[in-house]
Write an enzyme that holds these catalytic residues in place. Structure first.
Site, PDB file in Angstrom:
ATOM      1  N   TYR A  42       0.826  -1.207   0.000  1.00 32.76           N
ATOM      2  CA  TYR A  42       0.000   0.000   0.000  1.00 32.76           C
ATOM      3  C   TYR A  42       0.868   1.270   0.000  1.00 32.76           C
ATOM      4  O   TYR A  42       0.626   2.217  -0.747  1.00 32.76           O
ATOM      5  CB  TYR A  42      -0.897  -0.067   1.242  1.00 32.76           C
ATOM      6  CG  TYR A  42      -1.857   1.070   1.434  1.00 32.76           C
ATOM      7  CD1 TYR A  42      -3.038   1.135   0.706  1.00 32.76           C
ATOM      8  CD2 TYR A  42      -1.604   2.065   2.385  1.00 32.76           C
ATOM      9  CE1 TYR A  42      -3.942   2.179   0.913  1.00 32.76           C
ATOM     10  CE2 TYR A  42      -2.495   3.095   2.596  1.00 32.76           C
ATOM     11  CZ  TYR A  42      -3.667   3.146   1.860  1.00 32.76           C
ATOM     12  OH  TYR A  42      -4.554   4.170   2.064  1.00 32.76           O
TER      13      TYR A  42
ATOM     14  N   LYS B 156       1.034   4.104  -2.857  1.00 32.00           N
ATOM     15  CA  LYS B 156       0.645   5.485  -2.531  1.00 32.00           C
ATOM     16  C   LYS B 156       1.770   6.474  -2.847  1.00 32.00           C
ATOM     17  O   LYS B 156       1.513   7.610  -3.254  1.00 32.00           O
ATOM     18  CB  LYS B 156       0.225   5.579  -1.061  1.00 32.00           C
ATOM     19  CG  LYS B 156      -1.113   4.907  -0.765  1.00 32.00           C
ATOM     20  CD  LYS B 156      -2.208   5.417  -1.691  1.00 32.00           C
ATOM     21  CE  LYS B 156      -3.603   5.258  -1.129  1.00 32.00           C
ATOM     22  NZ  LYS B 156      -4.632   5.662  -2.125  1.00 32.00           N
TER      23      LYS B 156
HETATM   24  P1  NAI Z   1     -13.299   2.887   1.666  1.00 33.45           P
HETATM   25  O1  NAI Z   1     -12.952   1.433   1.662  1.00 33.45           O
HETATM   26  O2  NAI Z   1     -14.507   3.334   2.408  1.00 33.45           O
HETATM   27  O3  NAI Z   1     -13.421   3.450   0.175  1.00 33.45           O
HETATM   28  C1  NAI Z   1     -12.744   2.928  -0.920  1.00 33.45           C
HETATM   29  C2  NAI Z   1     -13.761   2.726  -2.024  1.00 33.45           C
HETATM   30  O4  NAI Z   1     -13.084   2.325  -3.222  1.00 33.45           O
HETATM   31  C3  NAI Z   1     -14.778   1.626  -1.691  1.00 33.45           C
HETATM   32  O5  NAI Z   1     -16.101   2.136  -1.792  1.00 33.45           O
HETATM   33  C4  NAI Z   1     -14.488   0.540  -2.720  1.00 33.45           C
HETATM   34  O6  NAI Z   1     -15.649  -0.177  -3.142  1.00 33.45           O
HETATM   35  C5  NAI Z   1     -13.874   1.342  -3.863  1.00 33.45           C
HETATM   36  N1  NAI Z   1     -13.039   0.523  -4.728  1.00 33.45           N
HETATM   37  C6  NAI Z   1     -12.118  -0.414  -4.359  1.00 33.45           C
HETATM   38  N2  NAI Z   1     -11.558  -0.962  -5.447  1.00 33.45           N
HETATM   39  C7  NAI Z   1     -12.117  -0.369  -6.529  1.00 33.45           C
HETATM   40  C8  NAI Z   1     -11.939  -0.508  -7.914  1.00 33.45           C
HETATM   41  N3  NAI Z   1     -11.062  -1.384  -8.419  1.00 33.45           N
HETATM   42  N4  NAI Z   1     -12.674   0.259  -8.752  1.00 33.45           N
HETATM   43  C9  NAI Z   1     -13.572   1.150  -8.271  1.00 33.45           C
HETATM   44  N5  NAI Z   1     -13.794   1.317  -6.934  1.00 33.45           N
HETATM   45  C10 NAI Z   1     -13.073   0.574  -6.081  1.00 33.45           C
HETATM   46  O7  NAI Z   1     -11.991   3.638   2.220  1.00 33.45           O
HETATM   47  P2  NAI Z   1     -11.627   5.185   2.347  1.00 33.45           P
HETATM   48  O8  NAI Z   1     -10.920   5.325   3.635  1.00 33.45           O
HETATM   49  O9  NAI Z   1     -12.773   6.050   2.049  1.00 33.45           O
HETATM   50  O10 NAI Z   1     -10.517   5.329   1.197  1.00 33.45           O
HETATM   51  C11 NAI Z   1     -10.565   6.261   0.140  1.00 33.45           C
HETATM   52  C12 NAI Z   1      -9.155   6.529  -0.343  1.00 33.45           C
HETATM   53  O11 NAI Z   1      -8.430   7.200   0.673  1.00 33.45           O
HETATM   54  C13 NAI Z   1      -8.355   5.256  -0.660  1.00 33.45           C
HETATM   55  O12 NAI Z   1      -7.551   5.487  -1.808  1.00 33.45           O
HETATM   56  C14 NAI Z   1      -7.493   5.087   0.554  1.00 33.45           C
HETATM   57  O13 NAI Z   1      -6.333   4.344   0.281  1.00 33.45           O
HETATM   58  C15 NAI Z   1      -7.206   6.532   0.901  1.00 33.45           C
HETATM   59  N6  NAI Z   1      -6.756   6.757   2.255  1.00 33.45           N
HETATM   60  C16 NAI Z   1      -7.613   6.635   3.308  1.00 33.45           C
HETATM   61  C17 NAI Z   1      -7.156   6.903   4.581  1.00 33.45           C
HETATM   62  C18 NAI Z   1      -8.062   6.867   5.756  1.00 33.45           C
HETATM   63  O14 NAI Z   1      -7.609   7.278   6.848  1.00 33.45           O
HETATM   64  N7  NAI Z   1      -9.303   6.467   5.621  1.00 33.45           N
HETATM   65  C19 NAI Z   1      -5.750   7.219   4.863  1.00 33.45           C
HETATM   66  C20 NAI Z   1      -4.967   7.384   3.683  1.00 33.45           C
HETATM   67  C21 NAI Z   1      -5.461   7.147   2.434  1.00 33.45           C
END
Ligand code: NAI
Length: 301
Positions: free
Chosen positions: A165, A169
């Site tokens: 990851y 990133k």
């Molecule tokens: P989340 O798991 O709620 O959202 C991620 C979304 O991406 C999900 O709805 C999932 O269905 C969708 N997804 C996964 N693979 C996919 C694909 N191949 N095609 C289309 N959609 C896909 O998690 P969150 O926390 O909202 O994450 C959003 C972004 O923020 C991610 O890139 C994550 O890595 C990043 N992030 C989040 C952090 C946090 O503290 N929550 C910290 C650092 C980065």
């Protein structure tokens, strides 16, 4: 003046829940037409359903906004191109791309399979590349674009159990650094957002962080700025719990040593090499070479 997105068309990937959903709601509330992309799979990327994306579309429509759902996996370049074509057929353009879709497959590197490493790289890095490639020509033709990559503190600073990851990133930071340079002449601004929020992705961190203060909606104001008319470019904005910071990749002033005992000199002067007084943020990769040549010239003059 209020920040508005009237007439702008945005694609937010992974917008069925978590941060993406909040970004999409915030953009729509300020006038943008939004494609709600989400594969609807589990946290590790398995499975799939359009229900979450459809629910966000309904929420936006109920509030008087415009949106449609798209279930493409960002890893599928053809399906991503279809999504962009559909947005252009419906609304004529894509102005804003928020690369937010993401998955986790945490394990120590000792236990990680190459498949888990590749899968996470594919979703985060190639997912963002596929989506960016599909909108890039149109943005260049229209001389307008705002693109955000969602990076992470895990990439910028490291986190136990997240080599795959973190590598993915940080790769997005590298992608942004050069893309912002290439997009400048067509007013395409490219930035990174490093969020911290309580979502499905971070639900296991309960003990370490006061989750109630980490609502994903507190991150979206930073995203809005990064895709606004007056957005900066080539910026890494960190955001969480209402806090906003900037992260930089910097270069120290360093030293110059040449000769047979250069390795020993480097070891002896490592503190001076590491001294952060006077460090700079080079404006491109070329700048490192220019700085080093400058030192060489100075030594010879
Ligand atoms: P989340 O798991 O709620 O959202 C991620 C979304 O991406 C999900 O709805 C999932 O269905 C969708 N997804 C996964 N693979 C996919 C694909 N191949 N095609 C289309 N959609 C896909 O998690 P969150 O926390 O909202 O994450 C959003 C972004 O923020 C991610 O890139 C994550 O890595 C990043 N992030 C989040 C952090 C946090 O503290 N929550 C910290 C650092 C980065």
């Amino acid at each position: 003046m209020a920040m508005r997105f009237d007439g702008r068309v945005a694609i937010v990937t992974g917008a069925g829940g978590g941060l993406g959903r909040e970004h999409a709601l915030a953009l729509a509330a300020r006038g943008a037409k939004v494609v709600i992309n989400d594969l609807g799979g589990a946290r590790d990327g398995t499975g799939g359903s359009s229900a979450a994306a459809e629910a966000v579309v309904e929420e936006i429509k109920a509030a008087g906004g415009e949106a449609f759902a798209n279930g493409a996996s960002v890893t599928d370049a053809e399906a991503v191109q279809d999504m962009v074509d559909q947005a252009i057929a419906t609304w004529g353009r894509v102005d804003i791309l928020v690369n937010n879709a993401g998955v986790l497959r945490d394990k120590t590197f000792a236990k990680m399979t190459l498949d888990d490493f590749r899968f996470v790289m594919d979703v985060h890095l190639m997912g963002a590349v596929n989506c960016t490639k599909a909108v890039w020509d149109g943005m260049r033709e229209r001389n307008y674009g705002r693109i955000v990559m969602t990076t992470s503190s895990s990439g910028l600073f490291g986190n136990f159990g997240q080599t795959n990851y973190g590598a993915a990133k940080m790769a997005l930071v590298g992608f942004m650094q050069t893309l912002s340079i290439e997009g400048a002449k067509n007013d395409i601004r490219v930035n990174c957002l490093a969020p911290t929020a309580h979502t499905r992705m971070t639900e296991d961190l309960g003990a370490a962080l006061p989750l109630e203060a980490l609502g994903p909606e507190l991150v979206s104001p930073g995203l809005l700025y990064l895709v606004s008319e007056d957005a900066p470019t080539r910026c890494i904005l960190a955001a969480g719990a209402g806090g906003f910071e900037r992260a930089y990749v910097t270069l120290t002033q360093g030293i110059r040593v040449v000769g047979p005992d250069a390795p020993e000199q480097i070891a002896a002067q490592f503190e001076a090499i590491s001294d952060r007084a006077g460090e700079v943020v080079p404006e491109s990769g070329m700048a490192q070479g220019v700085i080093e040549l400058g030192k060489a010239q100075k030594a010879h003059s």
